[in-house]
Design an enzyme around this catalytic site. Structure first.
Site, PDB file in Angstrom:
ATOM      1  N   LYS A  85       0.843  -1.194   0.000  1.00 39.86           N
ATOM      2  CA  LYS A  85       0.000   0.000   0.000  1.00 39.86           C
ATOM      3  C   LYS A  85       0.882   1.249   0.000  1.00 39.86           C
ATOM      4  O   LYS A  85       1.890   1.298   0.706  1.00 39.86           O
ATOM      5  CB  LYS A  85      -0.897  -0.033   1.236  1.00 39.86           C
ATOM      6  CG  LYS A  85      -1.918   1.083   1.356  1.00 39.86           C
ATOM      7  CD  LYS A  85      -2.766   0.842   2.602  1.00 39.86           C
ATOM      8  CE  LYS A  85      -3.835   1.904   2.810  1.00 39.86           C
ATOM      9  NZ  LYS A  85      -4.645   1.618   4.020  1.00 39.86           N
ATOM     10  N   SER A 159      -9.294   1.506   3.325  1.00 44.91           N
ATOM     11  CA  SER A 159      -8.537   2.334   2.397  1.00 44.91           C
ATOM     12  C   SER A 159      -7.555   1.522   1.560  1.00 44.91           C
ATOM     13  O   SER A 159      -7.029   2.000   0.555  1.00 44.91           O
ATOM     14  CB  SER A 159      -7.766   3.419   3.173  1.00 44.91           C
ATOM     15  OG  SER A 159      -6.861   2.845   4.110  1.00 44.91           O
ATOM     16  N   SER A 183      -9.464  -0.906   7.509  1.00 45.82           N
ATOM     17  CA  SER A 183      -8.940  -0.868   6.146  1.00 45.82           C
ATOM     18  C   SER A 183      -8.248  -2.147   5.715  1.00 45.82           C
ATOM     19  O   SER A 183      -8.009  -2.348   4.526  1.00 45.82           O
ATOM     20  CB  SER A 183      -7.962   0.300   6.002  1.00 45.82           C
ATOM     21  OG  SER A 183      -8.622   1.528   6.226  1.00 45.82           O
TER      22      SER A 183
END
Length: 595
Positions: A85, A159, A183
């Site tokens: 990420k 996210s 997330s």
């Protein structure tokens, strides 16, 4: 033939490297071809240069040729492609947090990335996210909304959107996300994969752009529970450079069935398909002999969840995004900007009041869960379409966090896994939640309850010890597979070796013991070597283990065949007087098989 997605599972990759049907260079080329043909550019914010990727793969090719299968043991993630990420640092690659104006290029990778690459994993690239990790939808990014892997009309969840979809589409073997409010779980549930959210502090957050630094966790996405656990074994561990890293004491896997709590106040926001899928999953669990399910009051969990965005913790989000928001307000996504600006509304007094409220809610939650091993919840209560989220970004985002936002507040661990498919064909994930330090127990339970065809059990693969231990020799009912072995396993013990005593012992079958047990006695003549196992047990659990041992047995010191002395089972001489001498069998298991 295996699907292209399952070909990225760790056991499949290792088997292919072992039998020579795949090399790391071939694997990398397959990954690049899949990325090119996927048509999902929105997954990635940046990618490792292809020439550099091929160089890395060729070096692994060389190691495989020179070391053979030995390199697969030495490097537990040998040749496994992974993604990160883009709020997690990779040396020499920009970290954007999905905000180009915020971007910087670190000189050093995050601790978790360093550990994964040192174990042989191959970094493919950095993935898209809700900007500054603020969102559970995957739509709040200037690099474009990340579409769901199952049905692109629906949100992917955030996210950690790109990380989850990259795994779900089989573009990588695993990926890293982060999890503050859910997330690392919501995208797993919406894309039908596994999302491991560790106990806070188990995985280092050094080199991670903070969302709420006191709550942030690095999470792991994978296709199976075993894969997520194998990655965590490499990534986890105390990091002195991270002030929020902790030496977590682990609870061992359950061996006597599961006592599971579910919320009395289930909420699906009118999504009948999600509600029916969860009900069907519960019905199947209730049919199991090794599982009991009861309802508990969900109010303290729900009320704690609301504090994350309706309490002073939103002010923590100002640390990363605040300076840029003040200097260049137009550089921040408007929905993210609206959320982060709320942080200026809270005072230091509000922060203390929030802590007081949270402490009371945590105590109430602990009391509600007393007597249960895990809490089981839907990962998300609903699965919204992309267009609906764009129209109502805050409301629908809030709904997706209904079952996730409280977990880090309470210092808990969680594991999101695929559940029953909805009637409309969409996924309906479920999440097991346990107390801090229950990570190993959660992995073993999730695999047993939700992966009936699991090929790589995690129960025998604990994390490395980070605390004092004691070695204990067992000879009878505590051997692996015997009826009292659970007393070791549930205390986090692991088997070190199967061996023998020194040849100065005799073994006896004791009378009137339940379950049947042997007694071991050291002798001065006519002794023999007796089969035993040596287990390693956390020292803090040793006293309570000893307290459960009934007479005439006790714990003393035993001499092993190699001359070492360890703690082990001994027996009172009086009990041996009328016991059957079974020394000629050489061990308890052989005696039990005597026919």
């Amino acid at each position: 033939m295996a699907s292209k997605e399952s070909m990225m599972e760790l056991a499949t990759l290792q088997a292919a490297y072992r039998d020579g049907s795949l090399t790391p260079s071939q694997c990398v080329q397959q990954v690049l071809d899949r990325i090119a043909s996927s048509g999902r550019d929105e997954i990635w914010i940046s990618r490792v240069d292809e020439a550099a990727l091929h160089d890395t793969a060729r070096e692994l090719d060389r190691l495989l040729t020179e070391e053979g299968h030995g390199v697969l043991a030495r490097l537990p993630l040998f040749g496994v492609p992974f993604a990160v990420k883009d709020n997690i640092d990779v040396a020499g690659m920009p970290t954007t947090a999905a905000c180009p104006a915020f971007a910087y290029t670190p000189q050093r990778s995050a601790t978790v990335v360093e550990r994964l690459q040192a174990a042989g994993a191959i970094l493919i690239g950095k993935t898209n996210l809700d900007q500054f990790a603020t969102g559970l939808v995957g739509t709040r990014s200037p690099y474009g909304p990340v579409r769901n892997a199952i049905d692109p009309e629906y949100v992917s969840g955030g996210s950690s959107a790109g990380s989850a979809v990259a795994v779900a589409l089989g573009l990588v073997g695993f990926s890293l996300g982060t999890d503050t409010a859910g997330s690392g779980r919501v995208p797993a549930g919406l894309n039908n994969i596994v999302g491991l959210k560790p106990t806070p502090g188990l995985l280092s957050t050094r080199g991670v752009v903070p969302a709420c630094r006191t709550l942030d966790c690095v999470s792991i996405f994978a296709r199976t529970v075993a894969d997520s656990w194998q990655v965590s074994q490499v990534a986890a561990g105390y990091d002195r450079e991270d002030p929020y890293s902790r030496q977590i004491t682990m609870r061992g896997p359950q061996r006597r069935g599961y006592r599971i709590a579910i919320p009395a106040q289930l909420e699906f926001f009118g999504d009948a398909a999600a509600e029916q899928a969860f009900a069907a999953m519960l019905a199947s669990l209730r049919e199991r002999a090794d599982c009991s399910i009861d309802v508990i009051d969900y109010a303290p969990f729900r009320d704690a969840a609301s504090l994350l965005y309706q309490g002073p913790w939103v002010a923590e989000r100002l640390e990363a995004a605040g300076p840029l928001l003040a200097a260049q307000p137009d550089a921040v996504h408007p929905v993210v900007a609206g959320i982060v600006r709320q942080g200026t509304d809270y005072s230091a007094l509000d922060a203390f009041k929030g802590q007081y409220k949270l402490a009371a809610l945590k105590r109430a939650a602990e009391e509600a869960l007393a007597g249960y091993d895990f809490l089981l919840v839907p990962t998300t209560p609903t699965m919204p379409r992309m267009e609906a989220v764009l129209e109502q970004p805050v409301l629908l985002n809030s709904q997706l966090g209904y079952y996730t936002n409280f977990v880090n507040f309470f210092g808990m661990a969680a594991l999101a896994v695929p559940g029953r498919q909805r009637s409309d064909g969409l996924p309906a994930g479920v999440t097991l939640i346990g107390a801090g330090g229950a990570d190993h127990a959660l992995a073993a339970a999730a695999q047993a309850l939700f992966e009936a065809a699991a090929a790589a059990p995690v129960a025998s693969a604990p994390l490395a010890f980070n605390e004092p231990t004691v070695q204990l020799a067992v000879v009878g009912a505590h051997l692996e597979g015997q009826p009292l072995n659970w007393q070791l396993v549930e205390r986090g013990a692991r088997k070190l070796i199967a061996t023998q005593t020194a040849p100065q012992y005799r073994l006896y079958a004791l009378r009137n013991t339940t379950p049947p047990k042997p007694g071991l006695a050291r002798v001065t003549e006519q002794g023999a070597a007796i089969e035993i196992e040596v287990w390693e047990l956390p020292l803090r659990r040793f006293g309570e283990f000893v307290a459960e041992i009934p007479q005439p047995l006790g714990i003393g010191s035993l001499e092993l065949a190699d001359g070492r002395w360890v703690k082990g089972f001994i027996c009172e001489p009086a009990a041996i007087a009328d016991a059957e001498d079974i020394t000629p069998f050489g061990g308890w298991r052989a005696y039990l098989k005597r026919g």
